[in-house]
Write a protein that holds these residues in place. Structure first.
Motif, mmCIF file in Angstrom:
data_model
loop_
_atom_site.group_PDB
_atom_site.id
_atom_site.type_symbol
_atom_site.label_atom_id
_atom_site.label_comp_id
_atom_site.label_asym_id
_atom_site.label_seq_id
_atom_site.Cartn_x
_atom_site.Cartn_y
_atom_site.Cartn_z
ATOM 1 N N GLN A 99 13.337 -0.080 17.160
ATOM 2 C CA GLN A 99 11.956 0.356 16.999
ATOM 3 C C GLN A 99 11.587 1.362 18.089
ATOM 4 O OE1 GLN A 99 12.926 -2.780 17.515
ATOM 5 N NE2 GLN A 99 12.396 -4.012 15.736
ATOM 6 N N HIS A 100 10.933 2.432 17.684
ATOM 7 C CA HIS A 100 10.570 3.457 18.663
ATOM 8 C C HIS A 100 9.467 2.937 19.592
ATOM 9 C CE1 HIS A 100 9.951 7.378 20.442
ATOM 10 N NE2 HIS A 100 8.648 7.188 20.299
ATOM 11 N N SER A 101 9.609 3.249 20.858
ATOM 12 C CA SER A 101 8.592 2.920 21.857
ATOM 13 C C SER A 101 8.809 3.840 23.045
ATOM 14 C CB SER A 101 8.701 1.456 22.301
ATOM 15 O OG SER A 101 9.889 1.247 23.048
ATOM 16 N N LEU A 102 7.877 3.839 23.970
ATOM 17 C CA LEU A 102 8.029 4.656 25.180
ATOM 18 C C LEU A 102 9.236 4.199 25.984
ATOM 19 C CD1 LEU A 102 4.292 5.006 26.309
ATOM 20 C CD2 LEU A 102 5.738 6.751 25.243
ATOM 21 N N ARG A 103 9.497 2.893 25.982
ATOM 22 C CA ARG A 103 10.663 2.405 26.734
ATOM 23 C C ARG A 103 11.964 2.857 26.087
ATOM 24 N NH1 ARG A 103 7.462 -2.484 28.282
ATOM 25 N NH2 ARG A 103 7.954 -3.461 26.283
ATOM 26 N N VAL A 104 12.018 2.829 24.768
ATOM 27 C CA VAL A 104 13.208 3.317 24.069
ATOM 28 C C VAL A 104 13.427 4.792 24.388
ATOM 29 C CG1 VAL A 104 14.131 3.881 21.778
ATOM 30 C CG2 VAL A 104 13.164 1.614 22.219
ATOM 31 N N GLU A 105 12.347 5.542 24.397
ATOM 32 C CA GLU A 105 12.429 6.965 24.763
ATOM 33 C C GLU A 105 12.979 7.133 26.176
ATOM 34 O OE1 GLU A 105 9.180 10.496 25.467
ATOM 35 O OE2 GLU A 105 8.902 9.188 23.721
ATOM 36 N N SER A 162 10.579 0.310 35.857
ATOM 37 C CA SER A 162 9.206 0.767 35.588
ATOM 38 C C SER A 162 9.085 1.563 34.288
ATOM 39 C CB SER A 162 8.692 1.619 36.753
ATOM 40 O OG SER A 162 8.768 0.915 37.969
ATOM 41 N N GLY A 163 10.030 1.393 33.361
ATOM 42 C CA GLY A 163 9.988 2.171 32.123
ATOM 43 C C GLY A 163 10.191 3.648 32.356
ATOM 44 N N ASN A 164 10.909 4.000 33.451
ATOM 45 C CA ASN A 164 11.050 5.388 33.882
ATOM 46 C C ASN A 164 12.521 5.786 33.879
ATOM 47 O OD1 ASN A 164 11.460 7.625 35.861
ATOM 48 N ND2 ASN A 164 9.230 7.489 36.035
ATOM 49 N N ALA A 165 12.882 6.775 33.063
ATOM 50 C CA ALA A 165 14.271 7.199 32.934
ATOM 51 C C ALA A 165 14.833 7.701 34.252
ATOM 52 C CB ALA A 165 14.389 8.288 31.867
ATOM 53 N N ASN A 166 14.064 8.501 34.965
ATOM 54 C CA ASN A 166 14.561 9.071 36.215
ATOM 55 C C ASN A 166 14.874 7.991 37.242
ATOM 56 O OD1 ASN A 166 14.325 11.692 35.247
ATOM 57 N ND2 ASN A 166 12.206 11.900 35.946
ATOM 58 N N ARG A 167 14.037 6.967 37.274
ATOM 59 C CA ARG A 167 14.280 5.880 38.230
ATOM 60 C C ARG A 167 15.553 5.123 37.876
ATOM 61 N NH1 ARG A 167 10.299 0.761 39.874
ATOM 62 N NH2 ARG A 167 11.733 -0.111 41.425
ATOM 63 N N LEU A 168 15.791 4.884 36.583
ATOM 64 C CA LEU A 168 16.994 4.174 36.166
ATOM 65 C C LEU A 168 18.247 4.991 36.485
ATOM 66 C CD1 LEU A 168 18.208 1.723 34.809
ATOM 67 C CD2 LEU A 168 17.830 2.813 32.584
ATOM 68 N N VAL A 169 18.194 6.296 36.214
ATOM 69 C CA VAL A 169 19.333 7.163 36.534
ATOM 70 C C VAL A 169 19.595 7.172 38.035
ATOM 71 C CG1 VAL A 169 20.128 9.557 36.554
ATOM 72 C CG2 VAL A 169 19.070 8.612 34.491
ATOM 73 N N ALA A 170 18.533 7.286 38.828
ATOM 74 C CA ALA A 170 18.681 7.310 40.288
ATOM 75 C C ALA A 170 19.319 6.026 40.794
ATOM 76 C CB ALA A 170 17.317 7.527 40.941
ATOM 77 N N GLN A 171 18.945 4.877 40.222
ATOM 78 C CA GLN A 171 19.529 3.606 40.662
ATOM 79 C C GLN A 171 21.008 3.538 40.306
ATOM 80 O OE1 GLN A 171 16.842 -0.069 40.449
ATOM 81 N NE2 GLN A 171 15.858 1.275 38.961
ATOM 82 N N TYR A 172 21.367 4.061 39.122
ATOM 83 C CA TYR A 172 22.776 4.063 38.749
ATOM 84 C C TYR A 172 23.584 4.963 39.682
ATOM 85 C CZ TYR A 172 27.103 4.555 36.203
ATOM 86 O OH TYR A 172 28.436 4.564 35.885
ATOM 87 N N VAL A 173 23.093 6.149 39.906
ATOM 88 C CA VAL A 173 23.804 7.100 40.767
ATOM 89 C C VAL A 173 23.943 6.535 42.177
ATOM 90 C CG1 VAL A 173 23.681 9.381 41.839
ATOM 91 C CG2 VAL A 173 23.118 9.116 39.415
ATOM 92 N N ASP A 174 22.904 5.875 42.669
ATOM 93 C CA ASP A 174 22.928 5.306 44.017
ATOM 94 C C ASP A 174 23.963 4.191 44.142
ATOM 95 O OD1 ASP A 174 21.795 4.963 46.725
ATOM 96 O OD2 ASP A 174 21.122 3.016 45.930
ATOM 97 N N LYS A 175 24.159 3.412 43.066
ATOM 98 C CA LYS A 175 25.071 2.259 43.128
ATOM 99 C C LYS A 175 26.419 2.521 42.485
ATOM 100 C CE LYS A 175 21.356 -1.194 43.099
ATOM 101 N NZ LYS A 175 20.854 -2.449 42.480
ATOM 102 N N GLN A 176 26.617 3.739 41.981
ATOM 103 C CA GLN A 176 27.812 4.023 41.193
ATOM 104 C C GLN A 176 29.111 3.716 41.942
ATOM 105 O OE1 GLN A 176 28.144 8.087 39.912
ATOM 106 N NE2 GLN A 176 29.709 7.646 38.384
ATOM 107 N N ALA A 177 29.153 4.043 43.204
ATOM 108 C CA ALA A 177 30.382 3.840 43.979
ATOM 109 C C ALA A 177 30.746 2.364 44.093
ATOM 110 C CB ALA A 177 30.222 4.454 45.367
ATOM 111 N N ASP A 178 29.746 1.493 44.062
ATOM 112 C CA ASP A 178 29.999 0.058 44.244
ATOM 113 C C ASP A 178 30.133 -0.696 42.927
ATOM 114 O OD1 ASP A 178 29.747 0.381 47.027
ATOM 115 O OD2 ASP A 178 27.562 0.201 46.896
#
Length: 368
Positions: free
Chosen positions: A16-22, A120-136
């Motif tokens: 189902q489409h939603s802002l979070r899915v987006e 927080s339903g924020n794509a940029n924040r999720l990407v930043a967390q992945y990039v920050d933890k990617q090495a581990d």
């Protein structure tokens, strides 16, 4: 990215489409822009194929699953369970700015041992967390290996069939049917899925040969939380290559992922007939105690087990590790007459050990 190329991250989210899915779609694009292999279920060629097979194959080809679980969507939770059983790294992405999402998280409860990412339903924040933890991430210990440490091997006639929190006629009739199958060992039959810890259920599924889950129509009390837990555990069973049957009252709108595993029944009689036939036709692997596709784990820990969540499951071994508590001594001394507590707090273990101790004195007549 072609369908045949393994990817680093697979994103799971509701249809189902939603802002979070987006936001999750944008997060996937954000990783791709950084040359990180990522895809979603919408990237898969589904034409004419079972959706569940393609999605599970994609999860299996990935190193990690990021699942948007703010709505506790049954499809997504099934995929989380499958990923867990396949020993994948799992992030549960939650929009913590949504009060309803926090409430649903607390009600379902069973996921407390899986890593949760507040984004927080924020794509940029999720990407930043992945990039920050990617090495581990790749060195992260796999949760599944921890959960099944000390688990029993597969039992040929064990069926995982947890209870339903409300007892209308179809539920009680199915439970009675399973009780009459004396050649089967029914696991978790007395357990509300909200009470026991995750490792208990994973160990019980791991030693089973099949699994049955009774879902609830959404108008039933506690349906949302029960279906969330049941869908997740059904995914675990499916990930361990168990025969899985899910049943529900007719009129339930089936999630797409496991539609082909779900039997909608019109009456208690039809439900019993269908389940009995399903049980009678379960596949058996003659001359072998191994399940096809089961992970082989060799985990060395100082202790192989801290004891079963339910003491009745290991009464013979209980004496080897039982620790005498104040409550135990109070029973022996006669200063305690009533012992209460929620399931898993040690009531049965304490009682069974007190029986053994009190029977050492032949003057005592002990009835358990």
């Amino acid at each position: 990215m072609s369908d045949s190329v393994p990817c680093e991250v697979f994103f799971a989210y509701p249809s189902q489409h939603s802002l979070r899915v987006e936001a999750i779609r944008d997060a996937c694009l954000g990783l791709k822009k950084r040359q990180i292999g990522a895809r979603t279920w919408e990237d898969l060629p589904i034409e004419g194929r079972l959706l569940i097979a393609k999605i599970c194959a994609a999860v299996n080809d990935s190193k990690m699953l990021i699942a948007e679980i703010s709505d506790m969507n049954d499809n997504v939770l099934f995929e989380v369970g499958f990923a867990l059983a396949r020993n994948k790294i799992i992030w549960l992405a939650l929009d913590e700015t949504d009060g309803d999402a926090i409430r649903r998280w607390n009600e379902v409860a069973i996921f407390s041992t899986i890593e949760r990412i507040n984004y927080s339903g924020n794509a940029n924040r999720l990407v930043a967390q992945y990039v920050d933890k990617q090495a581990d991430i790749t060195s992260t210990p796999r949760l599944f290996e921890t959960l099944v440490a000390g688990a029993r091997i597969r039992e040929e006639n064990a069926v995982f069939a947890p209870s339903v929190p409300i007892k209308f006629q179809a539920v009680t009739q199915l439970e009675k049917l399973l009780e009459r199958q004396t050649h089967l060992k029914i696991l978790a039959s007395g357990d509300d899925l909200g009470l026991a810890p995750l490792d208990f259920y994973v160990k019980e599924i791991y030693r089973s040969s099949a699994a049955i889950f009774h879902l609830l129509k959404l108008n039933r009390l506690r349906a949302a939380e029960h279906n969330a837990r049941a869908s997740f555990l059904a995914g675990v069973a499916y990930g361990l290559d168990l025969p899985v049957l899910m049943v529900v009252e007719n009129g339930f709108v089936s999630p797409l992922d496991y539609k082909d595993l779900l039997y909608p029944y019109h009456s208690s009689a039809l439900l019993q007939d269908f389940v009995k036939n399903w049980l009678d036709n379960l596949p058996r692997q003659a001359g072998s105690n191994k399940r096809l596709g089961r992970l082989v784990l060799d985990i060395e820990l100082p202790l192989s087990s801290f004891g079963q969540y339910v003491a009745e499951y290991e009464t013979d071994e209980l004496t080897d590790y039982f620790i005498q508590t104040n409550e135990f001594r109070a029973i022996l001394e006669g200063s305690a007459k009533v012992f209460i507590g929620r399931k898993g707090t040690g009531k049965t273990a304490t009682m069974s050990q007190a029986v053994i101790e009190l029977r050492k004195d032949r003057r005592n007549l002990v009835v358990s």
